[in-house]
Scaffold this active site. Structure first.
Site, PDB file in Angstrom:
ATOM      1  N   SER A 199     -67.383  10.959 -23.899  1.00  0.00           N
ATOM      2  CA  SER A 199     -68.787  11.345 -23.713  1.00  0.00           C
ATOM      3  C   SER A 199     -69.677  10.680 -24.757  1.00  0.00           C
ATOM      4  CB  SER A 199     -68.959  12.861 -23.812  1.00  0.00           C
ATOM      5  OG  SER A 199     -68.157  13.522 -22.876  1.00  0.00           O
TER       6      SER A 199
HETATM    7  N1  SAH Z   1     -64.157  15.624 -23.833  1.00  0.00           N
HETATM    8  C1  SAH Z   1     -63.859  14.235 -23.571  1.00  0.00           C
HETATM    9  C2  SAH Z   1     -64.668  13.656 -22.438  1.00  0.00           C
HETATM   10  C3  SAH Z   1     -63.946  13.879 -21.211  1.00  0.00           C
HETATM   11  S1  SAH Z   1     -64.432  13.132 -19.718  1.00  0.00           S
HETATM   12  C4  SAH Z   1     -63.976  13.385 -24.801  1.00  0.00           C
HETATM   13  O1  SAH Z   1     -64.383  13.886 -25.858  1.00  0.00           O
HETATM   14  O2  SAH Z   1     -63.624  12.214 -24.728  1.00  0.00           O
HETATM   15  C5  SAH Z   1     -63.833  14.433 -18.677  1.00  0.00           C
HETATM   16  C6  SAH Z   1     -62.343  14.579 -18.596  1.00  0.00           C
HETATM   17  O3  SAH Z   1     -62.094  15.715 -17.790  1.00  0.00           O
HETATM   18  C7  SAH Z   1     -61.623  13.422 -17.932  1.00  0.00           C
HETATM   19  O4  SAH Z   1     -60.628  12.929 -18.794  1.00  0.00           O
HETATM   20  C8  SAH Z   1     -61.010  14.028 -16.665  1.00  0.00           C
HETATM   21  O5  SAH Z   1     -59.757  13.496 -16.326  1.00  0.00           O
HETATM   22  C9  SAH Z   1     -60.903  15.487 -17.055  1.00  0.00           C
HETATM   23  N2  SAH Z   1     -60.896  16.449 -15.945  1.00  0.00           N
HETATM   24  C10 SAH Z   1     -61.592  16.406 -14.795  1.00  0.00           C
HETATM   25  N3  SAH Z   1     -61.343  17.489 -14.034  1.00  0.00           N
HETATM   26  C11 SAH Z   1     -60.456  18.250 -14.730  1.00  0.00           C
HETATM   27  C12 SAH Z   1     -59.811  19.501 -14.468  1.00  0.00           C
HETATM   28  N4  SAH Z   1     -60.021  20.188 -13.347  1.00  0.00           N
HETATM   29  N5  SAH Z   1     -58.961  19.980 -15.399  1.00  0.00           N
HETATM   30  C13 SAH Z   1     -58.725  19.297 -16.559  1.00  0.00           C
HETATM   31  N6  SAH Z   1     -59.300  18.117 -16.855  1.00  0.00           N
HETATM   32  C14 SAH Z   1     -60.161  17.595 -15.952  1.00  0.00           C
END
Ligand code: SAH
Length: 203
Positions: free
Chosen positions: A57
């Site tokens: 993010s």
């Molecule tokens: N917090 C992260 C940003 C993540 S982007 C950071 O600091 O880098 C969002 C992430 O959520 C992705 O890796 C995606 O694979 C995951 N994601 C999407 N749907 C999800 C779900 N239902 N359960 C767990 N993870 C999920």
């Protein structure tokens, strides 16, 4: 941009004022959570690819959500969407324990290794879908969802402690409204904040 300038220009000047949150940003090297070819952009305020179509993010978004979560030293926090692990690493400096769930196994494993490398011992990585939350360690002082939801998964509010906060970007289309739900006894207070874009929450 270097980290110090970044913290002043992109965070402090845009309303991130919680001193503990700013301190955590000083401690965590964002470049560690980014692949080699994007490292020089580590302190630009942009989301960057981390593979599997996912992104780390935008740092301002991470700071904004962390501030809304209002993390306290004794807190146990659940993060849904580990991704690169950066958000969890920031939280690791602010609370007692972080559980973080990621649906893509390779990302979950990579984050676990990263925490080990950086000596971060209070984050536990779990592979799976966060839609049902993580009932086995509930209730939580805070839950932070770092993928965009169409609606708020029902299970999540039930996993909050009294006084607990859920921070989640919600909206029917691509633009999500940052939303905070606070549990007060049997009632849930809902507050809406700014607009953000996110990769979608799967499920
Ligand atoms: N917090 C992260 C940003 C993540 S982007 C950071 O600091 O880098 C969002 C992430 O959520 C992705 O890796 C995606 O694979 C995951 N994601 C999407 N749907 C999800 C779900 N239902 N359960 C767990 N993870 C999920």
């Amino acid at each position: 941009m270097d980290k110090h300038t970044f913290i002043t220009e992109q965070l402090v000047n845009r309303g991130i004022t919680n001193p503990r949150v700013l301190e955590a940003f000083k401690k965590i090297p964002r470049e560690e959570f980014i692949s080699e070819r994007f490292k020089e952009n580590a302190y630009n305020d942009s989301a960057l690819p981390i593979g599997h179509g996912q992104t780390i993010s935008q740092p301002y978004t991470v700071a904004y959500m962390t501030q809304l979560l209002g993390p306290k030293e004794e807190d146990t926090i659940l993060e849904i969407g580990t991704g690169s692990g950066y958000q969890s690493a920031i939280l690791s400096k602010l609370v007692k324990k972080v559980y973080t769930i990621e649906i893509i196994e390779e990302l979950s494993n990579r984050a676990r290794e990263k925490f080990k490398k950086l000596g971060i011992t209070n984050v536990e990585c779990i592979k799976g879908s966060g839609e049902p939350g993580l009932p086995q360690y509930a209730p939580y002082d805070g839950i932070i969802v770092t993928a965009g939801a169409k609606q708020i998964p029902k299970a999540l509010r039930k996993e909050l402690k009294d006084g607990g906060r859920l921070v989640i970007p919600v909206g029917a289309n691509d633009i999500k409204i940052m939303t905070r739900i606070t549990k007060h006894g049997d009632t849930y207070q809902e507050e809406k904040f700014g607009k953000f874009t996110f990769v979608p929450l799967v499920g």
